[in-house]
Design an enzyme around this catalytic site. Structure first.
Site, short mmCIF file in Angstrom:
data_model
loop_
_atom_site.label_atom_id
_atom_site.label_comp_id
_atom_site.label_asym_id
_atom_site.label_seq_id
_atom_site.Cartn_x
_atom_site.Cartn_y
_atom_site.Cartn_z
N GLY A 206 0.82 -1.21 0.00
CA GLY A 206 0.00 0.00 0.00
C GLY A 206 0.85 1.25 0.00
CG ASN A 207 -0.27 4.68 -1.62
OD1 ASN A 207 -1.03 5.45 -1.04
ND2 ASN A 207 -0.60 4.09 -2.77
NE ARG A 208 3.71 8.62 4.69
CZ ARG A 208 4.47 9.71 4.50
NH1 ARG A 208 5.55 9.63 3.77
NH2 ARG A 208 4.14 10.85 5.06
#
Ligand code: CTP
Length: 406
Positions: A206-208
């Site tokens: 995932g990412n932030r």
């Protein structure tokens, strides 16, 4: 407020006498006030008080008005705003449930105008889960609630539930009437949040991205009259007063957008779509005893580039999260993905970009930078982006769409 039409609903509660003050302030500000009193309201205040102040007949009946056989649709269409003071617990329940059993509730179902409620009731009622749930339903539909204050209540009690100050109620009504409706009827598709690409049955890449920028854009477009659909990866956000589709992976986001692209006028890709995903995610859960897995990645489809290649009448807005050479790289993305507008932000500073409530951006079109913002809230940046969108749709300066007059 000059020349704007406000339907002022009054319900049966002791705070009804303060609705008289609201009526006077609205007329003083130049609004045309059409008062509607429920049966309960007439036990506390008289229609004559409102008729005299508003110089308009105060209406109380859904039926049997010889001069007006269908008053609710007439009122609903004429309204630029419907304001209910005080909104009692019983009224909120009937409105939330979609009842149309008196002139006020029927008018509310028959209007497309923004609605503002100023509740007032005893503290026990205000805090009751049924009242909270009804107000949450109404807020999710886009109704604005002017929260009551803490103070003296009927019968000498003290607590939360006292009607907000009339000046504040009129202030909120004024702000909503002044709000721009320059995207009325424009179909806007907004994406938000980071995609999650499965590694195995329980893990993902995932990412932030928090989705805050996309959610702010969707809300702002809705407030300006657009018909919004939000495609977000954040199931925990909302509720939103427009249709929301929750997706997980880039592939799911792509499918959701493809289905809706032909029926959209504007697409704003604020989502942080993963650029890579595990090529062969494991079906079950990877166990430690199987050793450290070798995760092989493959590129995801570039959704925005695909939409750019397929676009007909649609206006496409992309984001470019960069850490260096911000403007030049964003300009290259604009060309590569056939965008109309790109919002470039420098995500190397801690106060802009991922997870925080603020952002700093440069907006570019094919001619170069068109706007550069200082550090602003994401809601403010959403407004700046939509100003550029409105200008490109030939809607700049269109502050309001005249409502049908009957
Ligand atoms: N985007 C997309 N599909 C992808 C990746 C990105 O639709 N698979 C969209 C994003 O929503 C954003 C824009 O493309 O609006 C720019 O994304 P970004 O990741 O910054 O740029 P890339 O083109 O992927 O280039 P790079 O990562 O090399 O900077």
């Amino acid at each position: 407020m000059q020349g704007r039409t406000v339907v002022l609903g009054v319900c049966g509660g002791i705070a009804a006498y303060k609705a008289v003050e609201v009526c006077r302030r609205l007329t003083d500000a130049g609004a045309r006030v059409l008062p509607v009193l429920t049966r309960g309201a007439t036990r506390f205040v008289t229609p004559l008080t409102f008729s005299a102040l508003a110089a308009e007949p105060a209406r109380t009946r859904l039926f049997d008005d010889p001069d007006d056989p269908i008053p609710h649709t007439r009122l609903g269409r004429r309204a630029d705003l419907v304001l209910v003071v005080p909104a009692t617990a019983g009224f909120c329940a009937r409105y939330a449930a979609g009842f149309a059993d008196d002139l006020l509730t029927a008018t509310l179902l028959a209007t497309r105008a923004p609605v503002v409620l100023a509740p007032a009731m005893h503290t026990e009622m205000w805090e009751h889960p049924a009242v909270r749930a009804n107000l949450a339903v109404l807020a999710a539909r886009g109704v604005t609630v002017v929260e009551p204050e803490v103070g003296r209540l009927a019968g000498g009690d003290e607590g939360a539930g006292r009607l907000a100050d009339p000046a504040r109620i009129v202030g909120v009504a004024g702000e909503i009437l002044a709000a721009r409706r320059d995207l009325e009827g424009v179909r806007v598709l907004v994406t938000a949040g980071g995609t999650r690409e499965p590694i195995d049955a329980v893990r993902y890449l995932g990412n932030r991205s928090s989705g805050k920028m996309g959610h702010a854009l969707a809300r702002a477009a809705h407030d300006r009259g657009a018909t919004v659909t939000l495609v977000t990866t954040r199931a925990d956000a909302g509720p939103f007063p427009f249709p929301t589709v929750v997706v997980g992976t880039a592939e799911e986001m792509r499918a959701a957008l493809r289905r809706r692209f032909a029926d959209s006028d504007v697409v704003v890709m604020a989502a942080a779509v993963a650029d890579f995903r595990p090529k062969a995610p494991a079906e079950g859960k990877w166990k430690k005893e199987d050793g450290v897995p070798e995760v092989v990645l493959e590129p995801t489809p570039d959704i925005l580039a695909e939409l750019g290649a397929a676009k007909e009448h649609q206006l496409l807005v992309g984001f470019a999260a960069e850490t260096e050479d911000v403007v030049a790289r964003a300009a290259a993305k604009l060309v590569r993905k056939r965008l109309d507008l790109v919002v470039a932000n420098d995500v190397s500073t801690p106060d802009a970009g991922f997870e925080v409530d603020t952002n700093r951006a440069v907006l570019l079109d094919s001619g170069g930078p068109v706007s550069e913002t200082p550090l602003v809230t994401k809601a403010e940046l959403a407004g700046i982006i939509l100003d550029q969108v409105a200008a490109r749709l030939g809607r700049a300066g269109r502050d309001e769409t005249p409502r049908e007059q009957t």
